[in-house]
Design a protein around this motif. Sequence first.
Motif, PDB file in Angstrom:
ATOM      1  N   TYR A  25       0.857  -1.195   0.000  1.00 64.25           N
ATOM      2  CA  TYR A  25       0.000   0.000   0.000  1.00 64.25           C
ATOM      3  C   TYR A  25       0.887   1.237   0.000  1.00 64.25           C
ATOM      4  O   TYR A  25       1.888   1.295   0.725  1.00 64.25           O
ATOM      5  N   ALA A  26       0.545   2.230  -0.828  1.00 63.15           N
ATOM      6  CA  ALA A  26       1.334   3.455  -0.913  1.00 63.15           C
ATOM      7  C   ALA A  26       0.431   4.672  -0.798  1.00 63.15           C
ATOM      8  O   ALA A  26      -0.689   4.678  -1.321  1.00 63.15           O
ATOM      9  N   ASN A  27       0.937   5.685  -0.127  1.00 63.23           N
ATOM     10  CA  ASN A  27       0.249   6.965  -0.003  1.00 63.23           C
ATOM     11  C   ASN A  27       1.253   8.053  -0.367  1.00 63.23           C
ATOM     12  O   ASN A  27       2.267   8.217   0.309  1.00 63.23           O
ATOM     13  N   LEU A  28       0.973   8.782  -1.446  1.00 66.84           N
ATOM     14  CA  LEU A  28       1.907   9.784  -1.951  1.00 66.84           C
ATOM     15  C   LEU A  28       1.203  11.130  -2.020  1.00 66.84           C
ATOM     16  O   LEU A  28       0.067  11.233  -2.482  1.00 66.84           O
ATOM     17  N   GLY A  29       1.892  12.180  -1.577  1.00 68.44           N
ATOM     18  CA  GLY A  29       1.290  13.494  -1.424  1.00 68.44           C
ATOM     19  C   GLY A  29       1.160  14.288  -2.711  1.00 68.44           C
ATOM     20  O   GLY A  29       1.740  13.961  -3.751  1.00 68.44           O
ATOM     21  N   SER A  30       0.398  15.390  -2.611  1.00 71.00           N
ATOM     22  CA  SER A  30       0.135  16.245  -3.765  1.00 71.00           C
ATOM     23  C   SER A  30       1.316  17.147  -4.107  1.00 71.00           C
ATOM     24  O   SER A  30       1.290  17.848  -5.120  1.00 71.00           O
TER      25      SER A  30
ATOM     26  N   THR B 184       2.267  13.030 -11.530  1.00 67.31           N
ATOM     27  CA  THR B 184       3.279  13.447 -12.503  1.00 67.31           C
ATOM     28  C   THR B 184       4.405  12.422 -12.615  1.00 67.31           C
ATOM     29  O   THR B 184       5.266  12.552 -13.484  1.00 67.31           O
ATOM     30  N   LEU B 185       4.428  11.432 -11.742  1.00 66.77           N
ATOM     31  CA  LEU B 185       5.499  10.445 -11.718  1.00 66.77           C
ATOM     32  C   LEU B 185       5.200   9.293 -12.669  1.00 66.77           C
ATOM     33  O   LEU B 185       4.043   8.918 -12.865  1.00 66.77           O
ATOM     34  N   ALA B 186       6.243   8.732 -13.257  1.00 62.93           N
ATOM     35  CA  ALA B 186       6.081   7.553 -14.100  1.00 62.93           C
ATOM     36  C   ALA B 186       5.431   6.441 -13.296  1.00 62.93           C
ATOM     37  O   ALA B 186       5.788   6.183 -12.160  1.00 62.93           O
ATOM     38  N   GLY B 187       4.460   5.797 -13.895  1.00 60.86           N
ATOM     39  CA  GLY B 187       3.795   4.690 -13.230  1.00 60.86           C
ATOM     40  C   GLY B 187       2.492   5.060 -12.578  1.00 60.86           C
ATOM     41  O   GLY B 187       1.733   4.173 -12.179  1.00 60.86           O
ATOM     42  N   PHE B 188       2.198   6.376 -12.442  1.00 63.99           N
ATOM     43  CA  PHE B 188       0.941   6.806 -11.836  1.00 63.99           C
ATOM     44  C   PHE B 188       0.123   7.724 -12.744  1.00 63.99           C
ATOM     45  O   PHE B 188      -1.060   7.940 -12.483  1.00 63.99           O
ATOM     46  N   ASN B 189       0.726   8.270 -13.776  1.00 61.83           N
ATOM     47  CA  ASN B 189       0.004   9.220 -14.615  1.00 61.83           C
ATOM     48  C   ASN B 189      -1.097   8.531 -15.399  1.00 61.83           C
ATOM     49  O   ASN B 189      -1.034   7.341 -15.688  1.00 61.83           O
ATOM     50  N   ALA B 190      -2.129   9.309 -15.741  1.00 52.61           N
ATOM     51  CA  ALA B 190      -3.265   8.816 -16.508  1.00 52.61           C
ATOM     52  C   ALA B 190      -3.912  10.007 -17.193  1.00 52.61           C
ATOM     53  O   ALA B 190      -3.627  11.160 -16.859  1.00 52.61           O
ATOM     54  N   PRO B 191      -4.801   9.763 -18.171  1.00 53.72           N
ATOM     55  CA  PRO B 191      -5.356  10.877 -18.954  1.00 53.72           C
ATOM     56  C   PRO B 191      -6.027  11.961 -18.112  1.00 53.72           C
ATOM     57  O   PRO B 191      -5.823  13.146 -18.370  1.00 53.72           O
ATOM     58  N   ASN B 192      -6.809  11.601 -17.125  1.00 54.79           N
ATOM     59  CA  ASN B 192      -7.572  12.596 -16.380  1.00 54.79           C
ATOM     60  C   ASN B 192      -6.885  12.889 -15.052  1.00 54.79           C
ATOM     61  O   ASN B 192      -7.422  12.626 -13.979  1.00 54.79           O
ATOM     62  N   ALA B 193      -5.684  13.458 -15.118  1.00 55.67           N
ATOM     63  CA  ALA B 193      -4.907  13.727 -13.903  1.00 55.67           C
ATOM     64  C   ALA B 193      -4.418  15.159 -13.901  1.00 55.67           C
ATOM     65  O   ALA B 193      -3.984  15.682 -14.928  1.00 55.67           O
ATOM     66  N   SER B 194      -4.506  15.805 -12.752  1.00 62.80           N
ATOM     67  CA  SER B 194      -3.919  17.128 -12.560  1.00 62.80           C
ATOM     68  C   SER B 194      -2.545  16.971 -11.925  1.00 62.80           C
ATOM     69  O   SER B 194      -2.272  15.971 -11.258  1.00 62.80           O
ATOM     70  N   ALA B 195      -1.706  17.972 -12.122  1.00 57.24           N
ATOM     71  CA  ALA B 195      -0.333  17.883 -11.610  1.00 57.24           C
ATOM     72  C   ALA B 195      -0.297  17.813 -10.091  1.00 57.24           C
ATOM     73  O   ALA B 195       0.499  17.083  -9.518  1.00 57.24           O
ATOM     74  N   ASN B 196      -1.179  18.582  -9.436  1.00 54.33           N
ATOM     75  CA  ASN B 196      -1.098  18.679  -7.973  1.00 54.33           C
ATOM     76  C   ASN B 196      -2.097  17.756  -7.293  1.00 54.33           C
ATOM     77  O   ASN B 196      -2.928  18.163  -6.503  1.00 54.33           O
ATOM     78  N   GLU B 197      -1.980  16.460  -7.610  1.00 61.25           N
ATOM     79  CA  GLU B 197      -2.827  15.457  -6.984  1.00 61.25           C
ATOM     80  C   GLU B 197      -1.968  14.413  -6.290  1.00 61.25           C
ATOM     81  O   GLU B 197      -0.922  14.012  -6.802  1.00 61.25           O
ATOM     82  N   GLY B 198      -2.447  13.962  -5.142  1.00 67.30           N
ATOM     83  CA  GLY B 198      -1.800  12.852  -4.469  1.00 67.30           C
ATOM     84  C   GLY B 198      -2.403  11.535  -4.924  1.00 67.30           C
ATOM     85  O   GLY B 198      -3.381  11.495  -5.675  1.00 67.30           O
ATOM     86  N   VAL B 199      -1.813  10.448  -4.474  1.00 62.80           N
ATOM     87  CA  VAL B 199      -2.253   9.121  -4.898  1.00 62.80           C
ATOM     88  C   VAL B 199      -2.310   8.186  -3.700  1.00 62.80           C
ATOM     89  O   VAL B 199      -1.412   8.192  -2.849  1.00 62.80           O
ATOM     90  N   ARG B 200      -3.375   7.404  -3.646  1.00 59.94           N
ATOM     91  CA  ARG B 200      -3.434   6.242  -2.754  1.00 59.94           C
ATOM     92  C   ARG B 200      -3.485   5.015  -3.641  1.00 59.94           C
ATOM     93  O   ARG B 200      -4.317   4.944  -4.542  1.00 59.94           O
ATOM     94  N   ALA B 201      -2.606   4.076  -3.404  1.00 57.86           N
ATOM     95  CA  ALA B 201      -2.522   2.913  -4.284  1.00 57.86           C
ATOM     96  C   ALA B 201      -2.303   1.643  -3.471  1.00 57.86           C
ATOM     97  O   ALA B 201      -1.673   1.672  -2.406  1.00 57.86           O
ATOM     98  N   TYR B 202      -2.833   0.548  -3.979  1.00 58.88           N
ATOM     99  CA  TYR B 202      -2.559  -0.743  -3.349  1.00 58.88           C
ATOM    100  C   TYR B 202      -2.342  -1.790  -4.430  1.00 58.88           C
ATOM    101  O   TYR B 202      -2.830  -1.662  -5.559  1.00 58.88           O
ATOM    102  N   TRP B 203      -1.576  -2.792  -4.062  1.00 63.52           N
ATOM    103  CA  TRP B 203      -1.256  -3.892  -4.961  1.00 63.52           C
ATOM    104  C   TRP B 203      -1.377  -5.214  -4.201  1.00 63.52           C
ATOM    105  O   TRP B 203      -1.236  -5.261  -2.973  1.00 63.52           O
ATOM    106  N   GLY B 204      -1.587  -6.266  -4.943  1.00 64.87           N
ATOM    107  CA  GLY B 204      -1.589  -7.609  -4.366  1.00 64.87           C
ATOM    108  C   GLY B 204      -1.213  -8.609  -5.432  1.00 64.87           C
ATOM    109  O   GLY B 204      -1.376  -8.363  -6.635  1.00 64.87           O
ATOM    110  N   GLY B 205      -0.705  -9.736  -5.007  1.00 67.53           N
ATOM    111  CA  GLY B 205      -0.339 -10.753  -5.978  1.00 67.53           C
ATOM    112  C   GLY B 205       0.334 -11.940  -5.328  1.00 67.53           C
ATOM    113  O   GLY B 205       0.337 -12.087  -4.094  1.00 67.53           O
TER     114      GLY B 205
END
Length: 491
Positions: free
Chosen positions: A225-230, A241-262
């Motif tokens: 689980y990752a929590n990254l600030g705006s 703005t970082l590689a691996g998190f960008n997507a079409p509908n994204a603003s520069a000053n947004e944070g991200v909450r992400a989780y992975w499993g496998g």
Amino acid sequence: MNKKFALLLVLMAALVVGSVTSASAAEIKATGQWQIEADLNSNWDFQEKGAVSEDKTLNISQRMRTQFQFIANENLKGVLETQIGIANWGSGALGIGAGRSGNLTGAGSLAAGNGNIMLRKGYVDFKWPGTKVNFLVGFQGLSLPSAVGGGSPVLDDQIAAAAAVVPITEGLSLVGGFGRLFDSNASYATTAGSLTGSHSAGDVAFLYANIDMIKGFSIQPWLAYANLGSNVAGSGAGATTLAGFNAPNASANEGVRAYWGGAAFTMTAFDPFKVMADFNYGKATWNNQGATNKAEGGRSGFLFDLAVDYTGLSMMTPSVFFAYSSGENGNSTEGSGKSERMPVVGTPQNYALGSFWLQGGDTLGASFYSTDTTIGYWALGLSLKDIKLIDKLSHTVHLIYFKGTNDADFLKELVPGTGATYGQFLTTKDSLWEVDVNTKYQVYDELSLGLELGAIMPSFDKDTWRAVNADYANYGSKNAYKASLLLNYSF
């Protein structure tokens, strides 16, 4: 009498100092890998008449990684690993300078400038007294479990972390911890845009199990689980703005909450067959703290791979493998604004199929590799590994077919910076063949000489890529080649 007493005091002091020094002494063990490499590259832009000239370039580069272990006893040691390069011959005296350069847009070992003497690892490794619980605290290598590809496609880098390895039973152990991926609020930062405010850090927590209770079967289920600030990449520059998190509908000053499993799976019960497989799933959602874009966004996707090795031959190990990663569906901006590609952290260092388009091999950097730009494909391949017909000489051969899983319509609505690069991003109308022939001669036990040859035969759809750049329709799809000569000293 006074002189004798003074002499006695001096002798006693020397004995005390000697005993303290002896108690504090540590055994020092040095290991390393020093590489010098010459690369001849041809047509790496794949373009018949491309604007960027990538035809027939020759580079000579080198990298020196040296690790020191300061061993107090079997339960305690410190680890320090430095790296000089990767740097090209001719760019000064390798640009050597002390210290690690501040870089707000990168993470891990690749963030320092080329040629710097940089810290690649620096951590304390110890067991808690009276237990078998092992702690690793400091700047260290972290890779989530992976059975195929040589490393995790989600997270595989050097980060500041605190981790614990906890044995439960003979066939079960747990590994977990916390890592700080990014922090742009750093007093040492030299890059413009360093912060004094909040939302400037990015953290990850991870947990996985090593399960090896049944002979011939092992599995490593994992979570992260990752929590990254705006402001994680600088003032107003958030995680999107970082590689691996960008997507079409994204603003520069947004944070991200992400989780992975496998899970990573290996089976050797049906010897001489060895079966390896991975499943990785990830989802990232935008944290609109301070962002102007309130629309729904994010990215989610998966990567699955499977490989079967036949180990019954003495002269080689044949292997067949398959991989599939989800791609863009083609209506990201018109629909939900979400990406269908799996989020990743930074640029994982080791995951590869073959040794050219997705890196791999022993070369220092001769590839198109960037997880965020290449993810969104399926691949089917055959490898003949470790072919040994002559003493000290070995070969590996790869034949791989790649096909894109990204909808071609995605390019019509492409937002700059979302990772669709000609030659790296494959749509469902794009494909390529890769052939690699790699040879290694073991001059001494510690010294090898290698030759890696590779060719990529692409087929990119002109009309599809016209949406990005009208000139692509005129460039055509031209084959790319590489020839790398390597000298590798491992000690």
